[in-house]
Design a protein around this motif. Structure first.
Motif, short mmCIF file in Angstrom:
data_model
loop_
_atom_site.label_atom_id
_atom_site.label_comp_id
_atom_site.label_asym_id
_atom_site.label_seq_id
_atom_site.Cartn_x
_atom_site.Cartn_y
_atom_site.Cartn_z
N GLU A 64 0.92 -1.42 -0.06
CA GLU A 64 0.00 -0.10 -0.06
C GLU A 64 0.78 1.41 -0.15
OE1 GLU A 64 -2.47 1.67 3.63
OE2 GLU A 64 -3.28 -0.12 2.88
N LEU A 65 1.95 1.29 0.91
CA LEU A 65 2.87 2.56 0.86
C LEU A 65 3.28 2.59 -0.65
CD1 LEU A 65 4.27 1.85 4.30
CD2 LEU A 65 2.86 3.77 3.95
N ILE A 66 4.19 1.53 -1.08
CA ILE A 66 4.81 1.67 -2.21
C ILE A 66 3.95 2.19 -3.67
CG2 ILE A 66 5.75 0.29 -4.16
CD1 ILE A 66 7.02 -1.40 -1.94
N ALA A 67 2.51 1.65 -3.51
CA ALA A 67 1.68 2.11 -4.42
C ALA A 67 1.27 3.61 -4.45
CB ALA A 67 0.08 1.50 -4.30
N ALA A 68 1.13 4.02 -2.80
CA ALA A 68 0.90 5.69 -2.74
C ALA A 68 2.01 6.40 -2.98
CB ALA A 68 0.64 5.94 -1.35
N MET A 69 3.36 5.87 -2.87
CA MET A 69 4.61 6.47 -3.20
C MET A 69 4.58 6.79 -4.77
SD MET A 69 7.57 5.74 -0.71
CE MET A 69 7.12 4.02 -0.43
N LEU A 70 4.16 5.84 -5.60
CA LEU A 70 4.13 5.88 -6.95
C LEU A 70 3.24 6.86 -7.55
CD1 LEU A 70 4.69 1.88 -7.61
CD2 LEU A 70 6.50 3.75 -8.24
N GLU A 71 2.05 6.76 -6.85
CA GLU A 71 0.76 7.81 -7.22
C GLU A 71 1.62 9.14 -6.81
OE1 GLU A 71 -2.78 7.03 -5.35
OE2 GLU A 71 -2.72 5.08 -6.12
N ASN A 72 2.24 9.32 -5.85
CA ASN A 72 2.80 10.86 -5.56
C ASN A 72 3.82 11.13 -6.73
OD1 ASN A 72 1.21 10.76 -3.27
ND2 ASN A 72 3.01 10.23 -1.76
N ASP A 73 4.66 10.12 -7.01
CA ASP A 73 5.47 10.38 -8.06
C ASP A 73 5.30 10.99 -9.27
OD1 ASP A 73 8.68 10.18 -8.86
OD2 ASP A 73 7.41 8.73 -10.56
N VAL A 74 3.92 10.41 -9.69
CA VAL A 74 3.27 10.81 -11.00
C VAL A 74 2.66 12.17 -10.64
CG1 VAL A 74 1.04 10.62 -12.35
CG2 VAL A 74 2.31 8.58 -11.51
N GLU A 75 2.21 12.80 -9.65
CA GLU A 75 2.00 14.13 -9.31
C GLU A 75 3.20 15.22 -9.39
OE1 GLU A 75 -0.47 17.21 -6.56
OE2 GLU A 75 -0.86 15.12 -6.19
N ILE A 76 4.27 14.46 -8.70
CA ILE A 76 5.41 15.30 -8.47
C ILE A 76 5.85 15.59 -10.06
CG2 ILE A 76 7.96 15.07 -7.91
CD1 ILE A 76 6.79 13.63 -5.30
N ARG A 77 5.99 14.40 -10.74
CA ARG A 77 6.19 14.64 -12.16
C ARG A 77 5.83 15.67 -13.01
NH1 ARG A 77 10.30 11.19 -13.69
NH2 ARG A 77 10.47 9.44 -12.14
N GLN A 78 4.26 15.82 -12.69
CA GLN A 78 3.50 16.79 -13.35
C GLN A 78 3.89 18.07 -13.17
OE1 GLN A 78 -0.63 15.66 -11.94
NE2 GLN A 78 -0.86 14.12 -13.63
N HIS A 79 4.51 18.55 -12.00
CA HIS A 79 4.94 19.78 -11.55
C HIS A 79 6.27 19.88 -12.01
CE1 HIS A 79 1.30 20.75 -9.08
NE2 HIS A 79 1.34 19.57 -8.51
N VAL A 80 6.98 18.92 -11.98
CA VAL A 80 8.49 19.06 -12.11
C VAL A 80 8.70 19.11 -13.70
CG1 VAL A 80 10.74 17.90 -11.96
CG2 VAL A 80 9.20 18.15 -9.90
N ASP A 81 8.23 18.34 -14.41
CA ASP A 81 8.31 18.17 -15.99
C ASP A 81 8.32 19.39 -16.74
OD1 ASP A 81 9.22 15.80 -15.63
OD2 ASP A 81 7.28 14.84 -16.23
#
Length: 109
Positions: A64-81
């Motif tokens: 569950e924690l790993i899945a949440a971190m992967l979702e967070n990564d997607v949002e972070i990339r939306q801001h960083v890219d």
């Protein structure tokens, strides 16, 4: 620290990274990214040591924690890219300007 506790810490850092990305706080994001890397390295060291296998509930929580971190990564990339794209464009323009000045000499004062 147990591996599950390390994953909990990574999840907390991941959530803080989203806040930093949303606020365009790139310095804070870089600091948090370093924290995340240190936690990842600690997990890798712990994985090399002999450990008791996780129980079913702990394994589910880890997933569950790993899945949440992967979702967070997607949002972070939306801001960083987009920010990275603008930085690349700025840097390539400066490099091109320098190359032209070197090739043809600086005109003007």
């Amino acid at each position: 620290m147990s591996s599950l506790a390390l994953y909990e810490s990574m999840s907390t850092v991941s959530a803080a990274m989203i806040d930093a990305a949303r606020a365009n706080d790139w310095d804070r994001l870089v600091t948090l990214e370093r924290e995340m890397a240190a936690l990842r390295d600690e997990i890798m060291r712990a994985a090399g040591a002999s450990q008791e296998p996780l129980g079913a509930a702990e394994a589910a929580r880890k997933a569950e924690l790993i899945a949440a971190m992967l979702e967070n990564d997607v949002e972070i990339r939306q801001h960083v890219d987009p920010w990275l794209a603008s930085v690349r464009k700025l840097l390539s323009g400066a490099a091109r300007d320098r190359a032209v000045r070197t090739a043809y000499g600086a005109f003007g004062p």
